[in-house]
Motif scaffolding. Sequence first.
Motif, PDB file in Angstrom:
ATOM      1  N   LEU A   1       0.800  -1.474   0.030  1.00  0.00           N
ATOM      2  CA  LEU A   1      -0.117  -0.144   0.058  1.00  0.00           C
ATOM      3  C   LEU A   1       0.860   1.379  -0.003  1.00  0.00           C
ATOM      4  O   LEU A   1       0.603   2.162  -0.660  1.00  0.00           O
ATOM      5  N   ASP A   2       2.024   1.323   0.759  1.00  0.00           N
ATOM      6  CA  ASP A   2       2.757   2.686   0.887  1.00  0.00           C
ATOM      7  C   ASP A   2       3.330   3.028  -0.589  1.00  0.00           C
ATOM      8  O   ASP A   2       3.739   3.930  -0.803  1.00  0.00           O
ATOM      9  N   TYR A   3       3.624   1.803  -1.494  1.00  0.00           N
ATOM     10  CA  TYR A   3       4.228   2.083  -2.583  1.00  0.00           C
ATOM     11  C   TYR A   3       3.540   3.191  -3.523  1.00  0.00           C
ATOM     12  O   TYR A   3       3.624   3.893  -4.544  1.00  0.00           O
ATOM     13  N   TYR A   4       1.965   3.201  -3.271  1.00  0.00           N
ATOM     14  CA  TYR A   4       1.075   4.091  -3.845  1.00  0.00           C
ATOM     15  C   TYR A   4       0.583   5.240  -3.234  1.00  0.00           C
ATOM     16  O   TYR A   4       1.098   6.397  -3.420  1.00  0.00           O
ATOM     17  N   ILE A   5       0.521   5.014  -1.805  1.00  0.00           N
ATOM     18  CA  ILE A   5      -0.124   6.220  -1.300  1.00  0.00           C
ATOM     19  C   ILE A   5       0.740   7.249  -0.825  1.00  0.00           C
ATOM     20  O   ILE A   5       0.334   8.350  -0.737  1.00  0.00           O
ATOM     21  N   PHE A   6       2.025   6.800  -0.594  1.00  0.00           N
ATOM     22  CA  PHE A   6       3.046   7.866  -0.305  1.00  0.00           C
ATOM     23  C   PHE A   6       3.864   8.407  -1.531  1.00  0.00           C
ATOM     24  O   PHE A   6       4.832   9.300  -1.283  1.00  0.00           O
ATOM     25  N   ASP A   7       3.748   8.177  -2.600  1.00  0.00           N
ATOM     26  CA  ASP A   7       4.352   8.598  -3.831  1.00  0.00           C
ATOM     27  C   ASP A   7       3.440   9.656  -4.382  1.00  0.00           C
ATOM     28  O   ASP A   7       2.183   9.456  -4.886  1.00  0.00           O
ATOM     29  N   PRO A   8       3.821  10.914  -4.649  1.00  0.00           N
ATOM     30  CA  PRO A   8       3.236  11.867  -5.140  1.00  0.00           C
ATOM     31  C   PRO A   8       2.640  11.842  -6.536  1.00  0.00           C
ATOM     32  O   PRO A   8       1.544  12.135  -6.966  1.00  0.00           O
TER      33      PRO A   8
ATOM     34  N   LYS B   1       2.494   8.281  -7.786  1.00  0.00           N
ATOM     35  CA  LYS B   1       1.455   6.972  -8.034  1.00  0.00           C
ATOM     36  C   LYS B   1       0.277   7.374  -7.416  1.00  0.00           C
ATOM     37  O   LYS B   1      -1.049   6.527  -7.849  1.00  0.00           O
ATOM     38  N   ARG B   2       0.038   8.074  -6.371  1.00  0.00           N
ATOM     39  CA  ARG B   2      -1.205   8.209  -5.650  1.00  0.00           C
ATOM     40  C   ARG B   2      -2.310   8.697  -6.333  1.00  0.00           C
ATOM     41  O   ARG B   2      -3.645   8.612  -6.227  1.00  0.00           O
ATOM     42  N   GLU B   3      -2.020   9.364  -7.420  1.00  0.00           N
ATOM     43  CA  GLU B   3      -2.802  10.002  -8.492  1.00  0.00           C
ATOM     44  C   GLU B   3      -3.643   9.126  -9.131  1.00  0.00           C
ATOM     45  O   GLU B   3      -4.772   9.270  -9.625  1.00  0.00           O
ATOM     46  N   HIS B   4      -3.090   7.761  -9.168  1.00  0.00           N
ATOM     47  CA  HIS B   4      -3.889   6.655  -9.919  1.00  0.00           C
ATOM     48  C   HIS B   4      -4.563   5.745  -9.135  1.00  0.00           C
ATOM     49  O   HIS B   4      -5.169   4.722  -9.491  1.00  0.00           O
ATOM     50  N   ILE B   5      -4.654   6.054  -7.857  1.00  0.00           N
ATOM     51  CA  ILE B   5      -5.267   5.236  -6.854  1.00  0.00           C
ATOM     52  C   ILE B   5      -6.407   6.160  -6.584  1.00  0.00           C
ATOM     53  O   ILE B   5      -6.426   6.984  -5.332  1.00  0.00           O
ATOM     54  N   ASN B   6      -7.839   6.191  -6.980  1.00  0.00           N
ATOM     55  CA  ASN B   6      -8.589   7.070  -6.534  1.00  0.00           C
ATOM     56  C   ASN B   6      -9.335   6.651  -5.461  1.00  0.00           C
ATOM     57  O   ASN B   6      -9.165   5.816  -4.719  1.00  0.00           O
TER      58      ASN B   6
ATOM     59  N   LEU C   1      -6.280   8.539   3.643  1.00  0.00           N
ATOM     60  CA  LEU C   1      -6.977   9.663   3.312  1.00  0.00           C
ATOM     61  C   LEU C   1      -6.104  11.005   2.859  1.00  0.00           C
ATOM     62  O   LEU C   1      -6.490  11.674   1.930  1.00  0.00           O
ATOM     63  N   SER C   2      -5.007  11.082   3.659  1.00  0.00           N
ATOM     64  CA  SER C   2      -4.088  12.070   3.373  1.00  0.00           C
ATOM     65  C   SER C   2      -2.857  11.895   2.561  1.00  0.00           C
ATOM     66  O   SER C   2      -2.268  12.829   1.811  1.00  0.00           O
ATOM     67  N   GLY C   3      -2.654  10.633   2.069  1.00  0.00           N
ATOM     68  CA  GLY C   3      -1.695  10.247   1.410  1.00  0.00           C
ATOM     69  C   GLY C   3      -0.311  10.725   1.752  1.00  0.00           C
ATOM     70  O   GLY C   3       0.403  10.944   1.225  1.00  0.00           O
ATOM     71  N   GLN C   4      -0.137  10.766   3.207  1.00  0.00           N
ATOM     72  CA  GLN C   4       1.152  11.124   3.868  1.00  0.00           C
ATOM     73  C   GLN C   4       1.198  10.197   4.905  1.00  0.00           C
ATOM     74  O   GLN C   4       0.517   9.543   5.625  1.00  0.00           O
ATOM     75  N   LYS C   5       2.404   9.865   5.290  1.00  0.00           N
ATOM     76  CA  LYS C   5       2.988   9.057   6.526  1.00  0.00           C
ATOM     77  C   LYS C   5       2.733   9.629   7.891  1.00  0.00           C
ATOM     78  O   LYS C   5       2.869  10.850   7.964  1.00  0.00           O
ATOM     79  N   ILE C   6       2.544   8.892   8.918  1.00  0.00           N
ATOM     80  CA  ILE C   6       2.052   9.317  10.275  1.00  0.00           C
ATOM     81  C   ILE C   6       3.280   9.854  10.677  1.00  0.00           C
ATOM     82  O   ILE C   6       3.183  10.965  11.492  1.00  0.00           O
ATOM     83  N   THR C   7       4.600   9.472  10.458  1.00  0.00           N
ATOM     84  CA  THR C   7       5.673  10.040  10.932  1.00  0.00           C
ATOM     85  C   THR C   7       6.565  11.255   9.972  1.00  0.00           C
ATOM     86  O   THR C   7       7.180  11.825  10.658  1.00  0.00           O
ATOM     87  N   HIS C   8       5.828  11.303   9.014  1.00  0.00           N
ATOM     88  CA  HIS C   8       6.673  12.488   7.998  1.00  0.00           C
ATOM     89  C   HIS C   8       5.475  13.154   7.432  1.00  0.00           C
ATOM     90  O   HIS C   8       5.646  13.526   6.451  1.00  0.00           O
TER      91      HIS C   8
END
Length: 363
Positions: A126-133, A135-140, A241-248
Amino acid sequence: MLIISICIFLRMRKSKDNFETVEGIQSVESLRYDFSTIRAATNNFSDANKLGKGGFGIVYKGNLLNGQEIAVKRLSRNSQQGDFEFKNEVLLVAKLQHRNLVKLLGFCLEGIERLLIYEFVPNRSLDYYIFDPMKREHINWERRYKIIKGIARGLLYLHEDSRLRIIHRDLKASNILLDAEMNSKISDFGMAKMFVLDQTEGNTNRIVGTYGYMAPEYAMLGQFSIKSDVFSYGVLILEVLSGQKITHFHDGENSEYLLSFAWKNWREETTSNLIDPTLRGGPITEMLRCIKIGLLCVQENVSDRPSMTFVILMLNGNLDPIPTPTQPASFMQSNIVSSTLVQNDKSSSIANNEASITELCPR
């Protein structure tokens, strides 16, 4: 005579070591693979078949003679994980069958070799998609909502519906794999704990997990329960939801702890600030519901967090009104936040351990 005696001694010691290693695994002996079979499937563990690397060791892609694709985790000799985690994962996952859990096909135990053989999951973690500016554009939102629900169903099965009651203890984005249809599958059970069905909580002197995802009572006191997993799940919801890491987490040029940012915007009724900009224009009602559920899951008091049964009812819109969250746990808002996996021994020392931190590759 001396040489023969030494050879007999070494063989007896090796047999004893193997017995100690496989003790308790006999019940799943039918899942055992020959080392030669896996070596051939991975082309002798070639670099071309390498998928990723974690604290356990290297993960390889393989193809069995029947054409089935597999993912093979090979315990490295210098791994900080060992036979305990290996046996733990074999004995637990072999007894678990659910579409939202990665499927263990088998294991290999031969000499110093320790291998876990899983179904191959092509769409990485999951992190491969949602934390990449990009790639996350392709996961609606439709896909993200599906992933959120899938993780919830997997956790409900672990906590309530399986023959065992399992506490995962290391639920995070990199341990959520995505199949070809982007269905979420919970993976990496090396740190999981099994409860008897009427047991609700436990204590440990060996704290394992990832800072940011760990519930406060577990990180600080070693107390864990199904509500510890619920806390981690709430963090995952807010990350998706945010597309950002809890720690970063970054709010513009400023760094902030994601939970405090989410709570501040919920309290000020500006929750749209939390939503990934690529999701703008999506179904805001569902997103706000998920933010509310995420905040309920990360409440500081264990009793204030919902069970996964209630989480699924809320996700499906079958529980109305949804309880109002209060301020979430705030113990992580200092500079001690770290994304490394930790283990605490009885003397409270902390040692880095990358056992559940895996490079982002398909598995």
